[in-house]
Design a protein around this motif. Structure first.
Motif, PDB file in Angstrom:
ATOM      1  N   LEU A 296     -67.476  14.344 120.784  1.00  0.00           N
ATOM      2  CA  LEU A 296     -66.949  13.129 120.181  1.00  0.00           C
ATOM      3  C   LEU A 296     -65.425  13.137 120.265  1.00  0.00           C
ATOM      4  O   LEU A 296     -64.805  14.193 120.132  1.00  0.00           O
ATOM      5  CB  LEU A 296     -67.375  13.041 118.714  1.00  0.00           C
ATOM      6  CG  LEU A 296     -68.886  12.944 118.460  1.00  0.00           C
ATOM      7  CD1 LEU A 296     -69.200  13.317 117.020  1.00  0.00           C
ATOM      8  CD2 LEU A 296     -69.378  11.539 118.762  1.00  0.00           C
ATOM      9  N   PRO A 297     -64.790  11.982 120.468  1.00  0.00           N
ATOM     10  CA  PRO A 297     -63.321  11.938 120.550  1.00  0.00           C
ATOM     11  C   PRO A 297     -62.708  12.206 119.179  1.00  0.00           C
ATOM     12  O   PRO A 297     -62.985  11.502 118.210  1.00  0.00           O
ATOM     13  CB  PRO A 297     -63.039  10.517 121.034  1.00  0.00           C
ATOM     14  CG  PRO A 297     -64.218   9.718 120.564  1.00  0.00           C
ATOM     15  CD  PRO A 297     -65.397  10.644 120.625  1.00  0.00           C
ATOM     16  N   SER A 298     -61.849  13.214 119.095  1.00  0.00           N
ATOM     17  CA  SER A 298     -61.306  13.639 117.800  1.00  0.00           C
ATOM     18  C   SER A 298     -60.482  12.531 117.149  1.00  0.00           C
ATOM     19  O   SER A 298     -59.549  12.009 117.760  1.00  0.00           O
ATOM     20  CB  SER A 298     -60.430  14.873 117.988  1.00  0.00           C
ATOM     21  OG  SER A 298     -61.174  15.969 118.467  1.00  0.00           O
ATOM     22  N   PRO A 299     -60.783  12.197 115.888  1.00  0.00           N
ATOM     23  CA  PRO A 299     -59.959  11.204 115.185  1.00  0.00           C
ATOM     24  C   PRO A 299     -58.735  11.830 114.530  1.00  0.00           C
ATOM     25  O   PRO A 299     -58.720  13.020 114.210  1.00  0.00           O
ATOM     26  CB  PRO A 299     -60.908  10.648 114.109  1.00  0.00           C
ATOM     27  CG  PRO A 299     -62.053  11.598 114.016  1.00  0.00           C
ATOM     28  CD  PRO A 299     -61.957  12.603 115.120  1.00  0.00           C
ATOM     29  N   ILE A 300     -57.710  11.016 114.350  1.00  0.00           N
ATOM     30  CA  ILE A 300     -56.529  11.381 113.571  1.00  0.00           C
ATOM     31  C   ILE A 300     -56.275  10.247 112.579  1.00  0.00           C
ATOM     32  O   ILE A 300     -56.280   9.071 112.955  1.00  0.00           O
ATOM     33  CB  ILE A 300     -55.292  11.597 114.456  1.00  0.00           C
ATOM     34  CG1 ILE A 300     -55.462  12.856 115.314  1.00  0.00           C
ATOM     35  CG2 ILE A 300     -54.030  11.731 113.608  1.00  0.00           C
ATOM     36  CD1 ILE A 300     -54.230  13.234 116.111  1.00  0.00           C
ATOM     37  N   ALA A 301     -56.066  10.608 111.323  1.00  0.00           N
ATOM     38  CA  ALA A 301     -55.850   9.608 110.279  1.00  0.00           C
ATOM     39  C   ALA A 301     -54.485   9.796 109.634  1.00  0.00           C
ATOM     40  O   ALA A 301     -53.965  10.916 109.563  1.00  0.00           O
ATOM     41  CB  ALA A 301     -56.942   9.706 109.219  1.00  0.00           C
ATOM     42  N   ILE A 302     -53.933   8.688 109.151  1.00  0.00           N
ATOM     43  CA  ILE A 302     -52.718   8.718 108.336  1.00  0.00           C
ATOM     44  C   ILE A 302     -53.107   8.333 106.918  1.00  0.00           C
ATOM     45  O   ILE A 302     -53.681   7.259 106.685  1.00  0.00           O
ATOM     46  CB  ILE A 302     -51.653   7.765 108.885  1.00  0.00           C
ATOM     47  CG1 ILE A 302     -51.212   8.215 110.285  1.00  0.00           C
ATOM     48  CG2 ILE A 302     -50.445   7.702 107.940  1.00  0.00           C
ATOM     49  CD1 ILE A 302     -50.285   7.238 110.981  1.00  0.00           C
ATOM     50  N   LEU A 303     -52.828   9.226 105.968  1.00  0.00           N
ATOM     51  CA  LEU A 303     -53.094   8.966 104.568  1.00  0.00           C
ATOM     52  C   LEU A 303     -51.795   8.531 103.898  1.00  0.00           C
ATOM     53  O   LEU A 303     -50.780   9.225 104.002  1.00  0.00           O
ATOM     54  CB  LEU A 303     -53.619  10.220 103.861  1.00  0.00           C
ATOM     55  CG  LEU A 303     -54.686  11.071 104.559  1.00  0.00           C
ATOM     56  CD1 LEU A 303     -55.099  12.216 103.651  1.00  0.00           C
ATOM     57  CD2 LEU A 303     -55.867  10.243 104.987  1.00  0.00           C
ATOM     58  N   THR A 304     -51.814   7.396 103.232  1.00  0.00           N
ATOM     59  CA  THR A 304     -50.695   7.026 102.379  1.00  0.00           C
ATOM     60  C   THR A 304     -50.995   7.540 100.981  1.00  0.00           C
ATOM     61  O   THR A 304     -52.028   7.210 100.392  1.00  0.00           O
ATOM     62  CB  THR A 304     -50.481   5.510 102.338  1.00  0.00           C
ATOM     63  OG1 THR A 304     -50.196   5.033 103.661  1.00  0.00           O
ATOM     64  CG2 THR A 304     -49.311   5.153 101.431  1.00  0.00           C
ATOM     65  N   LEU A 305     -50.085   8.355 100.470  1.00  0.00           N
ATOM     66  CA  LEU A 305     -50.270   9.000  99.180  1.00  0.00           C
ATOM     67  C   LEU A 305     -49.219   8.485  98.197  1.00  0.00           C
ATOM     68  O   LEU A 305     -48.052   8.318  98.557  1.00  0.00           O
ATOM     69  CB  LEU A 305     -50.147  10.519  99.324  1.00  0.00           C
ATOM     70  CG  LEU A 305     -51.054  11.146 100.383  1.00  0.00           C
ATOM     71  CD1 LEU A 305     -50.662  12.598 100.632  1.00  0.00           C
ATOM     72  CD2 LEU A 305     -52.516  11.051  99.973  1.00  0.00           C
TER      73      LEU A 305
END
Length: 657
Positions: A189-198
C-alpha cells in the motif's frame, strides 16, 4: 547573575513556563506538557529579580515490565522520572507519563466539520483504499505501523479551531501488517503522511488534536515504505523510502505489482526507479502541506537521515544487507534538489566486538533531482544501466560485487555513470570501491556541540561478519550505537576537497550502547521471560534523536531479542543509560522526535508499530497472557498509538503545591 537562594518550585515552574529567554525554555517543565494544574496563584518573578536557572536534566529509568503486571506489558508504559537541577544547587523530580493523540483507525477531525480515518490509505487519486478481504466487512485500510514524525511551528500559522497556539506534527505510516483476512500487506500500500494541527495550551503545554490532513502524494508517484524521519534545519519533514525494489527482478516482484495495483489501479503502472528516494514535506500555515521527492540523494534503503548545522551535509542510514555509509552535500543551503553523493570506505582498525575504523569518502557523482527524475520519466530500464549476472560469467569485463547478502557480477553500460550513481546506487557504490558491508544501518542523528554523529546499527549479522563488503567484525547480533567524529578540511579519495565541515572521519561503538546477547550470539539463550538479550541494555537500536539542551541521546528499539521494546535516554556527559518507556509486547518503538523548545515547552514524540507481532520462540512464554490484552487495547492488533511523553499530572500537582 547570582541566583536567589532557595527559590520556590512554584516560582521556578511558572517562570520557566513563561520565559523563553532561559537556555532551555521550560527546562524544569521539560516533557510536562499537558499536566494541567491550577496556576492562578503562581506569579512570575518581577523583571530584573534574580532567579535560579536550569543547569542539567537527568532521566531516572524504569524497570522492564514483567508478567507480574501483564497489563503493563500490553500497552505503552512509562515508569520513569525526570530530575531537573538548578543553578542554586536545588533540584526537582517529576514522574513521566504517555499521552496519545489517537489510535490509528480512530475517526479524527478533518478541520472541515467532518472526520477522517487516522492512518488511512489513499490511492494516487486521493480516494480511500478499501480492504475488501472479508465480504460484508469492507473498510478503509489504516496502518498499524506509525513511524517517523516531526513537531514544528510556523510564524504565520492560522488554523480555525485553535484556541491556544498552533503546533504541527507531521506523522508518516510505514505499512500495514495484514488485511482483515490475515494476509500480509507489507509494502503493498502507498505509505500515507499526515499533518496534525495541534492546539497548544499556553499555560500547560498540552497538545490537543484539532485537524488531521492527509498529504497528497500523487506528485511523488506515491510513497514506498516510509520509515524513519527527521526535521530539517529549515523546518521541513524529511521522510524516507526503504528497501528500494530491485529493478532487475521487478517482473517477478508480486509485492511491487500489488503496490502498483493499489496505488494506480494497474499492476504495471509503477516504475521501480520512482522509489527508494528522499521525500520532503512542507507544512502550510493552514495545516495542509505539499511534498517533493528528491531523486539525487541516492536510491538506497533510506532510513532516518540527519542534516548537519551547515544545512547542506546530509548523513544517511541505509537499512539493508550489504548497505553502505552514504553522505550527500547539497550545492546550496536549505535546498536538497542538487548536490554531490559520496559512499564511505571503512578502513578497519579493529574487528573486536562491533569493530572500529577510519572513514574515507568516494565521490559517486553530482546531479540534480530534475535530471534524474527525467531519466525515470523517460522510461529508463535496468538493462540500460548495467549488465548483471547472478553467477560468475567467467568474463573479466564483469566485476564481482556484494549485493543483498550475496554476490553479483556487473558491467556498467557506456555513458551510464550518472544513471548508475543515482538509480542503481548500491551496485555502483560497490563497483567504485565503497564498503558495502553494513547491515541494518538505521537511524542517524548529530550532536552539534561535540561534532559527533550517532548511528544505530540495529543488527550486526551476515555481511558485517563475513567481510563480503569490506567490513568484518564480531557482533553482537543485537547491535550497537556507533559514534562518528565530524571534521572539516577533508578530501575525497581522488584528492578533491569535500566542501563540508561535517564529514565523518571515523566510526566506533559507544561502550555503554552495545547490546549483550545471552549465550554470546544470535538467538542462543533466553531468560525466564523469553528475552534473548539483556533487557537492561539496548538491543537492536533503531530510531535515534539527540537533544542538544538535555545533552541526551534518545534510542528506540526494533528488537527481535527483547520481549518488549524500549525507549532509552543516554546522557552523553554522565554516560548514564535510562529506560524511559516500554512499548506493547511485539511492537517497535518508533516516531521518535526530541524537541528542545516549542513556545517554551520541551517534548519527546514517541509512537509504536505492529503491537502483538508475535515471534516464536521470543514471545512463546508471554503470548497466551498478553495476546488478548493487546487485542483489546489496539483494535484486535490493527491499531497503533501516536503520542508524546508528558508529565504525570499527580506528580506535577504535588510539585506545584
Amino acid at each position: 547573575m547570582k541566583p536567589t537562594p532557595n527559590p520556590s518550585r512554584r516560582t521556578i515552574l511558572k517562570f520557566l513556563a513563561t520565559s523563553p529567554m532561559l537556555p532551555l525554555g521550560s527546562a524544569s517543565a521539560a516533557l510536562l506538557a499537558g499536566c494541567g494544574g491550577d496556576d492562578d496563584a503562581d506569579t512570575a518573578p518581577n523583571p530584573g529579580t534574580p532567579t535560579a536557572t536550569f543547569t542539567t536534566a537527568e532521566f531516572i529509568g524504569m524497570s522492564a515490565p514483567t508478567l507480574a503486571a501483564p497489563a503493563a506489558m500490553a500497552t505503552t508504559t512509562v515508569g520513569s522520572e525526570l530530575k531537573v537541577s538548578f543553578s542554586d544547587g536545588s533540584s526537582q523530580t517529576y514522574k513521566l507519563a504517555y499521552q496519545p493523540f489517537f489510535i490509528t483507525g480512530d475517526k479524527v477531525p478533518d478541520g472541515k466539520g467532518g472526520t477522517v480515518v487516522a492512518g488511512g490509505y489513499f490511492d494516487i487519486h486521493n480516494q480511500p483504499i478499501v480492504d475488501r478481504s472479508v465480504p460484508g466487512s469492507e473498510r478503509q485500510f489504516f496502518s498499524d505501523c506509525v513511524d517517523g514524525s516531526s513537531l514544528l511551528t510556523l510564524a504565520d500559522a492560522n488554523v480555525p479551531g485553535v484556541k491556544g497556539k498552533p503546533v504541527f506534527a507531521v506523522v508518516q505510516f510505514e505499512y500495514t501488517t495484514r488485511d482483515q483476512a490475515g494476509a500480509s500487506t507489507y509494502g503493498m500500500l502507498p505509505s500515507p503522511i499526515a499533518i496534525l494541527t495541534l492546539d497548544q495550551d499556553p499555560a500547560t503545554g498540552k497538545l490537543t488534536l484539532v485537524k488531521y490532513h492527509n498529504v497528497d502524494t500523487s506528485s511523488a508517484r506515491g510513497l514506498w515504505i516510509t520509515c524513519g524521519a527527521s526535521l530539517s534545519p529549515w523546518n521541513t519533514h524529511l521522510s524516507s523510502e526503504e528497501y528500494e525494489p530491485d529493478a532487475f527482478t521487478i517482473a517477478s516482484n508480486t509485492q511491487f505489482q500489488r503496490f502498483s495495483s493499489y496505488t494506480f489501479g494497474d499492476p504495471t503502472a509503477a516504475s521501480p526507479y520512482d522509489y527508494g528516494h528522499l521525500p520532503e514535506v512542507t507544512v502550510n500555515p493552514d495545516g495542509t502541506g505539499s511534498i517533493v521527492k528528491h531523486y539525487c540523494l541516492g536510491r538506497i534503503s533510506h532510513e532516518l537521515v540527519c542534516v548537519a548545522p551547515d544545512e547542506r551535509t546530509v548523513l544517511m542510514g541505509d537499512d539493508a544487507t550489504n548497505g553502505g555509509a552514504f553522505m550527500f552535500i547539497a550545492d546550496r543551503a536549505r535546498d536538497l534538489s542538487s548536490g554531490t553523493l559520496y559512499v564511505g570506505k571503512w578502513n578497519q582498525t579493529s574487528g573486536t566486538g562491533p569493530g572500529s575504523a577510519t572513514l574515507s569518502w568516494i565521490p559517486l557523482g553530482h546531479a540534480t533531482s530534475d535530471e534524474i527524475r527525467a531519466l525515470v520519466r523517460g522510461g529508463i530500464q535496468a538493462t540500460d544501466i548495467f549488465d548483471v549476472k547472478t553467477t560468475d560469467p567467467g568474463d573479466t569485463s564483469y566485476t564481482r560485487i556484494p549485493f543483498n547478502g550475496g554476490f553479483q557480477w556487473v558491467k556498467l553500460m557506456p555513458g551510464m555513470e550518472k544513471a548508475a550513481a543515482f538509480l542503481e546506487t548500491h551496485r555502483y557504490a560497490a563497483l567504485k570501491g565503497g564498503s558495502l558491508g553494513f547491515t541494518k544501518w538505521e537511524g542517524t542523528t548529530i550532536n552539534a556541540r561535540d561534532k559527533v554523529a550517532y548511528i544505530a546499527m540495529s543488527r550486526i549479522e551476515s555481511s558485517m561478519l563475513n567481510g563480503s563488503g569490506g567490513v568484518k567484525v564480531e557482533g553482537p547480533y543485537s547491535g550497537a550505537v556507533y559514534a562518528q567524529n565530524l571534521r572539516g578540511g577533508q578530501a575525497d579519495t581522488t584528492g578533491a576537497p569535500i566542501n563540508s565541515e561535517w564529514v565523518p572521519v571515523d566510526m566506533a561503538a559507544v561502550p555503554e550502547l552495545i547490546a549483550e546477547d545471552f549465550g554470546g550470539g544470535k538467538l542462543k539463550q533466553q531468560d525466564a521471560l523469553g528475552n534473548f538479550a539483556n533487557p537492561d541494555k539496548i538491543a537492536t537500536p533503531d530510531n535515534l534523536k539527540f537533544s542538544e539542551k538535555l545533552r541526551t541521546l534518545f534510542i528506540g528499539e526494533d528488537s527481535n531479542t527483547h520481549v518488549n521494546n524500549f525507549l532509552w535516554a543516554y546522557n552523553v556527559d554522565t554516560k548514564k543509560l535510562s529506560r524511559v518507556l516500554s512499548t506493547p509486547a511485539g511492537a517497535e518503538s518508533t516516531g521518535l522526535h526530541a524537541v528542545d523548545e516549542i513556545n517554551g515547552w520541551t517534548y519527546v514524540m514517541s509512537s509504536f508499530q505492529h503491537p502483538g507481532d508475535w515471534e516464536s520462540p521470543l514471545h512463546d512464554i508471554v503470548k497466551p497472557t498478553l495476546d488478548p490484552l493487546v487485542r483489546a487495547n489496539y483494535k484486535d492488533r490493527f491499531g497503533a498509538a501516536v503520542g508524546y511523553i508528558t508529565g504525570d499530572a499527580t506528580s506535577v500537582k504535588l510539585a506545584k503545591g
